[in-house]
Write a protein that holds these residues in place. Structure first.
Motif, PDB file in Angstrom:
ATOM      1  N   GLN A  52       0.921  -1.147   0.059  1.00 47.57           N
ATOM      2  CA  GLN A  52       0.091  -0.044   0.048  1.00 47.57           C
ATOM      3  C   GLN A  52       0.880   1.248  -0.128  1.00 47.57           C
ATOM      4  O   GLN A  52       1.777   1.199   0.643  1.00 47.57           O
ATOM      5  N   CYS A  53       0.633   2.197  -0.650  1.00 49.75           N
ATOM      6  CA  CYS A  53       1.118   3.365  -0.853  1.00 49.75           C
ATOM      7  C   CYS A  53       0.420   4.556  -0.158  1.00 49.75           C
ATOM      8  O   CYS A  53      -0.753   4.469  -0.117  1.00 49.75           O
ATOM      9  N   THR A  57       3.597   8.155  -3.494  1.00 47.25           N
ATOM     10  CA  THR A  57       4.330   6.893  -3.229  1.00 47.25           C
ATOM     11  C   THR A  57       5.640   7.301  -2.360  1.00 47.25           C
ATOM     12  O   THR A  57       6.812   6.771  -2.277  1.00 47.25           O
ATOM     13  N   VAL A  60       5.747   3.647   1.680  1.00 44.00           N
ATOM     14  CA  VAL A  60       5.099   2.331   0.995  1.00 44.00           C
ATOM     15  C   VAL A  60       5.178   1.325   2.264  1.00 44.00           C
ATOM     16  O   VAL A  60       6.200   1.107   3.008  1.00 44.00           O
ATOM     17  N   GLN A  86      10.371   7.310   1.091  1.00 47.23           N
ATOM     18  CA  GLN A  86      11.002   7.559  -0.321  1.00 47.23           C
ATOM     19  C   GLN A  86      12.165   8.677   0.006  1.00 47.23           C
ATOM     20  O   GLN A  86      12.136   9.621   1.102  1.00 47.23           O
ATOM     21  N   TYR A  91      14.384   4.379  -2.047  1.00 48.19           N
ATOM     22  CA  TYR A  91      13.492   4.089  -0.809  1.00 48.19           C
ATOM     23  C   TYR A  91      14.731   3.683   0.245  1.00 48.19           C
ATOM     24  O   TYR A  91      15.469   2.986  -0.103  1.00 48.19           O
TER      25      TYR A  91
END
Length: 104
Positions: A52-53, A57, A60, A86, A91
């Protein structure tokens, strides 16, 4: 599972790991925890991954479950959660939780 030292680049000083109730933070402590563990083999056919974001994004969440073997022993069920943040073009792992799932 051949060079766990390479995993340090995935973590930051603020990263946090909870592995079977043992907690540690920062790349050095997290990699030290991994290095203290025996070799494991994952059963790729048993893995499930949910992602799931958040905020597009920027964050995450990943939940992974499946089976693994420790030093070639009988398979064990496990569950693992990652929270990725991020940073630049990639990431890093902010939070990670791992538990073996014992039947009762």
């Amino acid at each position: 599972d051949t060079n766990r030292e390479n995993l340090a680049s995935l973590y930051r000083n603020s990263s946090y790991l909870s592995h079977e109730g043992t907690e540690c933070s920062g790349p050095q402590a997290i990699v030290a925890r991994f290095n203290a563990l025996p070799k494991v083999q994952h059963d790729g056919n048993s893995l499930t991954v949910d992602v799931q974001c958040v905020n597009g994004t920027q964050i995450v969440f990943m939940f992974i479950s499946g089976q693994m073997s420790i030093d070639g022993a009988n398979p064990l069920k496990f569950a693992q959660m990652f929270q990725l943040f991020q940073e630049g073009g990639g990431y890093f792992v902010g939070n990670q939780i791992f538990r073996l799932n014992y039947g009762g």
